[in-house]
Structures are given as C-alpha cells and as structure tokens.
Design an enzyme around this catalytic site. Structure first.
Site, short mmCIF file in Angstrom:
data_model
loop_
_atom_site.label_atom_id
_atom_site.label_comp_id
_atom_site.label_asym_id
_atom_site.label_seq_id
_atom_site.Cartn_x
_atom_site.Cartn_y
_atom_site.Cartn_z
N SER A 131 0.90 -1.33 0.06
CA SER A 131 -0.06 0.19 -0.07
C SER A 131 0.97 1.22 0.19
O SER A 131 2.04 1.35 0.73
CB SER A 131 -0.75 -0.02 1.36
OG SER A 131 -1.69 1.22 1.37
N LYS A 185 -4.48 -6.61 3.29
CA LYS A 185 -4.44 -5.53 2.39
C LYS A 185 -5.96 -5.36 2.04
O LYS A 185 -6.42 -4.17 1.98
CB LYS A 185 -3.94 -5.89 1.39
CG LYS A 185 -3.64 -4.95 -0.02
CD LYS A 185 -3.43 -3.58 0.37
CE LYS A 185 -3.23 -2.66 -0.56
NZ LYS A 185 -4.25 -1.97 -1.47
N HIS A 188 -7.59 -3.49 4.75
CA HIS A 188 -7.05 -1.99 4.83
C HIS A 188 -7.58 -1.17 3.73
O HIS A 188 -7.93 -0.07 3.97
CB HIS A 188 -5.53 -2.35 4.20
CG HIS A 188 -4.98 -1.00 3.84
ND1 HIS A 188 -5.18 -0.46 2.43
CD2 HIS A 188 -4.20 -0.11 4.39
CE1 HIS A 188 -4.51 0.69 2.46
NE2 HIS A 188 -3.92 0.97 3.27
N ASN A 189 -8.01 -2.09 2.46
CA ASN A 189 -8.88 -0.88 1.54
C ASN A 189 -10.37 -0.93 1.89
O ASN A 189 -11.09 0.01 1.67
CB ASN A 189 -8.74 -1.78 0.15
CG ASN A 189 -7.20 -1.65 -0.42
OD1 ASN A 189 -6.41 -1.46 0.28
ND2 ASN A 189 -7.50 -1.31 -1.64
N GLU A 192 -9.89 2.23 4.05
CA GLU A 192 -9.83 3.14 3.08
C GLU A 192 -11.04 3.76 2.35
O GLU A 192 -11.20 4.86 2.66
CB GLU A 192 -8.89 2.67 1.97
CG GLU A 192 -8.43 3.48 1.04
CD GLU A 192 -7.65 2.88 0.00
OE1 GLU A 192 -6.72 2.32 0.20
OE2 GLU A 192 -8.25 2.79 -1.30
C1 6PG Z 1 -3.17 1.18 -1.74
C2 6PG Z 1 -4.35 1.48 -2.59
C3 6PG Z 1 -4.33 0.63 -3.95
C4 6PG Z 1 -5.20 1.07 -4.84
C5 6PG Z 1 -6.68 1.12 -4.69
C6 6PG Z 1 -7.83 1.69 -5.48
O1 6PG Z 1 -3.28 0.77 -0.66
O2 6PG Z 1 -1.99 1.64 -2.31
O3 6PG Z 1 -5.50 0.96 -1.91
O4 6PG Z 1 -4.49 -0.41 -3.71
O5 6PG Z 1 -5.01 2.50 -5.53
O6 6PG Z 1 -7.14 -0.12 -4.22
O7 6PG Z 1 -8.92 1.08 -4.87
P1 6PG Z 1 -10.28 1.23 -5.61
O8 6PG Z 1 -10.34 1.67 -6.83
O9 6PG Z 1 -11.18 0.05 -5.35
O10 6PG Z 1 -10.81 2.75 -4.94
#
Ligand code: 6PG
Length: 473
Positions: A131, A185, A188-189, A192
C-alpha cells in the site's frame, strides 16, 4: 551478466513494479525485471539511480536464470487470470525452494488456491499486500506479507529495506499464515473506503452547508492535518482543493464528475464480512455510496421530483468546523475498529494467526490509511494483544466519549438540512449498538418464532423455546 547473479526479480514493470524494484536497487540489492512490453525494461534501466545494479530483460527465462537461488520473484500484474498465467509461465523455469510473490490486489481465495497448487511442488507462494501507490513503492510502502514463515525469511531483508520506516521501524512484518497478507490488504482497503467516504461527507457540509470556497476548504483540512486528524487521506485532501484545472478557469475538484469508480477491494471486504457475520456498517455504507453515486441519471430525476435543496448550516462557522473535525475523528476510529474486528475474527476462522499489533504497526507508515491514530491503536494492542475490538480499550473509549456529542450535533444539523451523511450516521449507529446492554432483537426473535417457529432463547433459563402465538381474537 553471469547466471545466479541478481538478488530479486520483478515480473511486471508498470508503475508499482518499476518503482519498487528501483527502491530495492537504491538499497543495494541487485535487481532484474521482466515485462512483456520490452520498452518497460528499457525504462526501468534508464530510471535507475547511477551506481545501482538494475537490469531489464525481454524474456522470463532470461530473468529467472540470472537470479541466485532460492530465487525471489515478485509479480505485480493485474489480479485474476494474469497472475495464473505468470505462474504457469514460471513453472518450467523455477526450482524447489524458490519464492514466488504476488504483490497485486488479488482476492485472498485466489491466493489460497495458488498456495495449495504450488506448495506440493516445493515452491513457496506468498500473497503480499503493498500500500502507498506509486510514491510509496518508490520511497517506502507499507508491506503486508503473509504465508509460509520460511519463505518470508528469504525476502525479509529486501522488504524491510524498501518499506516505509516509522521511528526507524520498517512498516513490514509477517502478518500470518496462508493468504493473510492479501486478507489484511483487503481489509486495509475497506477501511480506506470508509475514511474516504467520511472525508467526502465533511467536504459536502463545509462546501455546500457552510459555503466554504476551495481556499477556505484547503485551510480547514490543512489545520485538521496539523492536529489529531493527521493522516495521509486528510493531507492529500487539503492539496486537492488547490489544484487548478488545466482545461478551464476552475479548480479541478469542481470539474470532476460525482460518480465513483472502484476496483472492488472495498466490496470484497463487505462480502467477506457478511460471510463471517462481522458487522462493518460504515465500510458497507462506503461501498454502497460509491455504487449510489453511479446512478447519476436517476439522482438527477429524483432531485427534480423531490425538489431537493440543501439548507444552510446555521451554526457559527468555527463552531461547526470543530464539531465536524471531532465527528470525522470519531468516524475514523469506528472505521478502523470495524476493519480490525474483522481481522480478529478472520484470523481464527481462517486459521491465519494474524498478529493485530503488527498489523497496526505496519499501517503507521507508507500506506493509504496511515494516520496518527495508528499509534493509539498500537498502544491499545500492546496493552491487550488479543483485544476483539479496539472499542473495548479504555483509552480509546475516552476518546470516543469526548467526541460523541459533537458527532450527534453534526448529524442533527446535517439531517435537518438534507445532507446525506450516511457514513457518519452508520458510525454513530454502530457505536450506540455495540455499547448497548439491551438491543430490541428480542422482538425480532418473537416475530421469527411467531411466523416461522424458529425458536428463541430466554433471559432466565438455558435452552431453545417455541411458543404457540395467539393471533388477535
Ligand atoms: C493502496 C491502494 C491501492 C489502489 C486502491 C484503489 O493501498 O495503495 O488501496 O491498492 O489504489 O486499491 O482502489 P479502488 O479503485 O477500489 O478505490
């Protein structure tokens, strides 16, 4: 170059793959990269820091034979079939003991399948979450490896070298067995998504509710980022409001269509949480609001039909900005709490043995959800490493108690003026429900037994019971 010379190989020299490999080279490792697009190999070499050992090759075989055993091979290719294609291409070239790493956003069930396919053949396969985007890959990402501990030992030096550092500590650790790396991960998302949704709701209220312009918005998020809301997402948000549009006289943020995209990792989190019966209402709502945003045509029709207008937030500006900052802080804690409670349950349900203290430690730097709050969570887990939910930590409880009235005030003002703050509302609802001694689910049990004889438990004796419910006379 003689055979068995390079320390680390990368398959896929796109933005992430190239930058991570260059980061490794800057830390003294001899690195070699392959991409089907030969041009990318040339770009890799031309981007290398002077004096580092970086090679781009045009065939997979050429890369593999120049790696010293046990080979350390990472792939950064799109999730899905491309990963399986790479594995099939690698099979005839690698030897037992070699380590193959998928560092893309693969679904953890695919990673488990690949581990079960490769392990019996004597190969190590690791799912690793990375990430931090392009900048993170080049200067220091948060790295979430999982899988075979022996395999991790082979790649630990490289990963620790390139990872972000917080107080000198690399933001990488072995995060559990099997597909734990990709699972962490994924969650984590999910967090996010939730935090991005919450920030967007504060923006809506500040911009349309209080009437702040982009320069004023920049100042609010800049101030927030200098305090307890310090985080990567608040930091980039303050910058976004200053960005000029190169196609009009406006700021770029005002020219971007309000329809969100998503690659699916947030949805995966919600889907898996449903299977685990772990409630993640704020993460779920973030996914749902991205989906709802795509119904733009219907939203325009509904806006006309319901004559939608937003009221003005009639609270003194500085008072409301403080309330909103406290509400966002509260919502962020709840978002992390929901995601971490999922990892707690998944760790046992899927036998991954995920060390939650290490998860929040490696999230402190390099990743998209890095924030000063992670130090708070790290302390909570050091006090109790097996905490099922961080809302049970006394110091976190104090933080929430101090902010909850502000969140209630924000919800009051926002809902009375028609602002859709579904994320903030779900955070408060989750908090109020989680801390309720009694929930009205006794009535749901009565209803289920009334129409479906599904039985219920009693408060005063063990066992399952069914009643003959008498309808109205
Ligand atoms: C990270 C981001 C990366 C990606 C996103 C986009 O941790 O660096 O999360 O993995 O940019 O996953 O996710 P979406 O397109 O689902 O918003």
């Amino acid at each position: 170059m003689e055979n068995n010379f390079f320390d680390f190989g990368m398959i896929g020299l796109g933005v992430m793959g190239r930058n991570l490999l260059l980061n490794m080279a800057d830390h003294g490792f001899k690195v070699i990269g392959f991409d089907k697009d030969a041009q990318k190999g040339a770009v890799l070499e031309s981007s290398a820091t002077y004096g580092t050992t970086v090679r781009g090759v045009n065939t997979l075989a050429e890369m593999v034979k120049q790696l010293q055993p046990p080979r350390r091979i990472m792939m950064l290719v799109p999730a899905g079939k491309p990963v399986d294609d790479v594995i099939n291409d690698l099979l005839p070239l690698i030897q037992a003991g070699d380590v193959v790493i998928d560092a893309g956003n693969s679904h953890y069930t695919d990673t488990l399948r690949r581990i079960n396919f490769l392990q019996p053949k004597g190969f190590h396969f690791m799912g690793v979450g990375i990430s931090g985007g392009e900048h993170g890959a080049r200067t220091g990402p948060s790295i979430m490896p999982g899988g075979d501990p022996e395999a991790y030992q082979h790649v630990k030096p490289m990963l620790e070298a390139v990872a972000a550092k917080v107080n000198g500590s690399p933001c990488v650790a072995h995060l559990g067995k099997g597909a734990a790396g990709h699972y962490v991960k994924m969650v984590h998302n999910g967090i996010e998504y939730a935090i991005m949704q919450l920030i967007s709701e504060t923006y809506d209220l500040l911009h349309l509710g209080l009437g702040l312009n982009n320069d004023e918005l920049h100042k609010v998020y800049k101030t927030w980022n200098e305090g307890e809301l310090q985080s990567f997402l608040v930091e980039i948000t303050k910058n976004i409001f200053l960005q000029e549009d190169d196609k009009s006289e406006n700021r770029l943020v005002d020219m971007i269509l309000d329809k969100a995209g998503s690659k699916g990792t947030g949805k995966w989190t919600s889907q898996d949480a449903m299977d685990l019966a772990v409630p993640l209402p704020t993460i779920d709502m973030a996914v749902a609001m991205r989906d709802l945003s795509t119904y733009k045509d219907e939203r325009l029709m509904a806006a006309a039909l319901y004559k939608s207008t937003y009221g003005t937030i009639d609270v003194p500006r500085e008072v409301f900005i403080q309330q909103l900052g406290d509400a966002l802080y509260f919502g962020m804690i709840i978002s992390y709490a929901q995601g971490l409670s999922m990892l707690y349950k998944a760790s046992s349900e899927l036998a991954m043995q995920i060390p939650l203290p290490e998860v929040v430690r490696v999230w402190r730097g390099g990743c998209i959800i890095r924030s000063s709050l992670l130090d708070v969570f790290y302390s909570a887990y050091q006090a109790n490493p097996t905490l099922p939910n961080i809302l049970l930590d006394p110091s976190i409880a104090k933080l929430l108690q101090a902010k909850r009235q502000q969140l209630r005030n924000v919800i009051l003002h926002a809902t009375s003026t028609g602002f859709p703050i579904t994320g903030l509302m779900s955070a408060l609802g989750y908090f109020d429900a989680y801390r309720s001694k009694h929930l009205p689910t006794n009535l749901i049990q009565a209803q289920r037994d009334y129409f479906g004889a599904h039985t219920y438990q009693r408060v005063d004796m063990p066992g399952s019971f069914h009643a003959e419910w008498e309808g109205e006379a």
